[in-house]
Write a protein that holds these residues in place. Structure first.
Motif, PDB file in Angstrom:
ATOM      1  N   SER A  79      34.118  29.750 101.612  1.00  0.00           N
ATOM      2  CA  SER A  79      35.253  29.816 102.523  1.00  0.00           C
ATOM      3  C   SER A  79      35.785  31.239 102.596  1.00  0.00           C
ATOM      4  CB  SER A  79      36.367  28.884 102.055  1.00  0.00           C
ATOM      5  OG  SER A  79      37.570  29.135 102.770  1.00  0.00           O
ATOM      6  N   TYR A 101      31.343  25.403  99.207  1.00  0.00           N
ATOM      7  CA  TYR A 101      31.070  24.067  99.737  1.00  0.00           C
ATOM      8  C   TYR A 101      29.560  23.878  99.748  1.00  0.00           C
ATOM      9  CZ  TYR A 101      35.945  23.823 101.193  1.00  0.00           C
ATOM     10  OH  TYR A 101      37.338  23.800 101.207  1.00  0.00           O
ATOM     11  N   ARG A 105      32.921  20.582  96.658  1.00  0.00           N
ATOM     12  CA  ARG A 105      33.706  21.822  96.716  1.00  0.00           C
ATOM     13  C   ARG A 105      33.921  22.331  95.295  1.00  0.00           C
ATOM     14  NH1 ARG A 105      39.860  22.365  99.316  1.00  0.00           N
ATOM     15  NH2 ARG A 105      40.254  24.519  98.618  1.00  0.00           N
ATOM     16  N   VAL A 109      25.794  23.983 105.778  1.00  0.00           N
ATOM     17  CA  VAL A 109      27.246  24.127 105.801  1.00  0.00           C
ATOM     18  C   VAL A 109      27.606  25.464 106.438  1.00  0.00           C
ATOM     19  CG1 VAL A 109      29.368  24.049 104.438  1.00  0.00           C
ATOM     20  CG2 VAL A 109      27.298  22.967 103.555  1.00  0.00           C
ATOM     21  N   ILE A 156      31.416  27.575 107.516  1.00  0.00           N
ATOM     22  CA  ILE A 156      32.872  27.546 107.477  1.00  0.00           C
ATOM     23  C   ILE A 156      33.400  28.612 108.422  1.00  0.00           C
ATOM     24  CG2 ILE A 156      34.910  27.711 106.010  1.00  0.00           C
ATOM     25  CD1 ILE A 156      33.100  26.951 103.656  1.00  0.00           C
ATOM     26  N   VAL A 199      35.180  23.140 108.021  1.00  0.00           N
ATOM     27  CA  VAL A 199      33.864  22.979 107.411  1.00  0.00           C
ATOM     28  C   VAL A 199      32.964  22.192 108.364  1.00  0.00           C
ATOM     29  CG1 VAL A 199      32.607  22.121 105.398  1.00  0.00           C
ATOM     30  CG2 VAL A 199      34.954  22.967 105.135  1.00  0.00           C
ATOM     31  N   PRO A 207      39.505  21.689 105.085  1.00  0.00           N
ATOM     32  CA  PRO A 207      39.025  22.176 103.784  1.00  0.00           C
ATOM     33  C   PRO A 207      39.035  21.133 102.676  1.00  0.00           C
ATOM     34  CG  PRO A 207      40.449  23.803 104.821  1.00  0.00           C
ATOM     35  CD  PRO A 207      40.559  22.562 105.651  1.00  0.00           C
TER      36      PRO A 207
END
Length: 315
Positions: free
Chosen positions: A131, A138, A150, A177, A179, A185, A200
């Motif tokens: 993030s 993640y 996470r 994934v 972000i 996400v 999140p």
């Protein structure tokens, strides 16, 4: 100007033979691609040199990870501080490196998977993203789990969400994934043919449907999502128009452009099994293809197929 792919405002040109590998080296398959703040390109592959790093012009810089990974290298991500995160689904771990290849952190117990489908990390994880706001990690735990985990930057488990299924918040083989700048996400829910979007803390927000087996996702500075769509499922091999393409979506989940011939192959406008994608600061697109795993190993005799491509953004 050569062949152009895309549409107005999103035109790309294939760049053939960009990567300058040392003599005798081969990728075999390219499972993941990532780009650092200097536009160096990290190619995570299934050859003898798992992480191969190139300058933006394709010149070889270095490699690392020899002898450390299984034959199932999978996802790679560059964090905001240029730390390199590599996911090994064969050994059930996520590793953090310096850009030069010094190992900093290992998440998971190498070669000791968590019980299948029970939700604990990890059983054949697929990808990781950091993030830009919290610096938390993640991780999509995709082949032996249907979960998203996470972790803090230091490696402390914070929360997990997801279960097998097709309802919102459930997954079938979560595979990648991404972000965004707001901390949202985005999960490539591959066998559900969709992207799911969460806050999140794992609260479901929305989904983008009708994306054929999304494998790789990359988000550029303009807010374009580049999604690698895998080939057709078993029994539909070689079916025209099912996967083997890259699609471009906006932040609202609307399709903006798509390219890749209807027929799979090794030509400059073809793919076989796009698996990892990345975009540099100039908008150039890099696509890793697991062509050997999907096709090459089943040929008689087996052979390596084209598994890495660059496309220059031209306008």
């Amino acid at each position: 100007m050569g062949t152009l792919l895309g549409r107005d405002g999103l035109w790309f040109e294939p760049v053939e033979n960009w990567e300058q590998l040392p003599p005798g080296w081969a990728f075999v398959d390219v499972a993941g691609v990532a780009v650092d703040s200097k536009d160096n390109v990290y190619v995570f592959n299934r050859g003898e040199h798992p992480v191969v790093v190139f300058e933006r012009d394709g010149r070889f810089l270095r490699s690392f990870g020899e002898g450390l990974f299984s034959a199932r290298t999978h996802g790679i991500h560059i964090g905001p501080d240029d730390a390199v995160y590599c996911v090994d689904d064969g050994r059930h771990v996520v590793r953090k490196f310096t850009p030069e290849g010094q190992l900093l952190l290992t998440l998971g117990d190498p070669d000791k998977p968590a019980p299948k489908w029970q939700g604990e990390p990890f059983n054949r994880p697929t990808h990781v993203a950091v993030s830009p706001i919290s610096r938390d990690l993640y991780i999509s735990d995709g082949y032996g789990n249907c979960r998203i985990h996470r972790f803090s930057a230091e490696g402390r488990h914070i929360l997990s969400w997801g279960a097998p299924g097709s309802d919102p918040g459930q997954f079938i083989r979560p595979h990648n994934v991404v972000i965004d700048r707001a901390g949202l996400v985005y999960i490539a829910d591959r066998e559900n043919h969709r992207i799911q979007v969460f806050d999140p803390d794992g609260k479901f927000l929305t989904m983008w449907n009708n994306i054929h087996r999304p494998d790789g996702i990359a988000l550029d500075a303009e807010g374009h999502f580049y999604i690698g769509e895998l080939n057709a499922m078993e029994g539909m091999e070689g079916c025209p128009g099912l996967g083997h393409r890259v699609s471009i979506y906006n932040l609202q989940g609307q399709l903006e452009a798509r390219f890749g011939d209807a027929e799979e192959g090794e030509g400059p406008t073809q793919f076989i099994a796009p698996h990892g994608v990345a975009v540099d600061s100039q908008g150039a697109l890099y696509v890793g293809d697991v062509a050997y795993t999907i096709r090459g190993r089943n040929l008689n005799p087996p052979r390596h197929l084209k598994c890495f491509r660059k496309f220059r953004r031209v306008r």
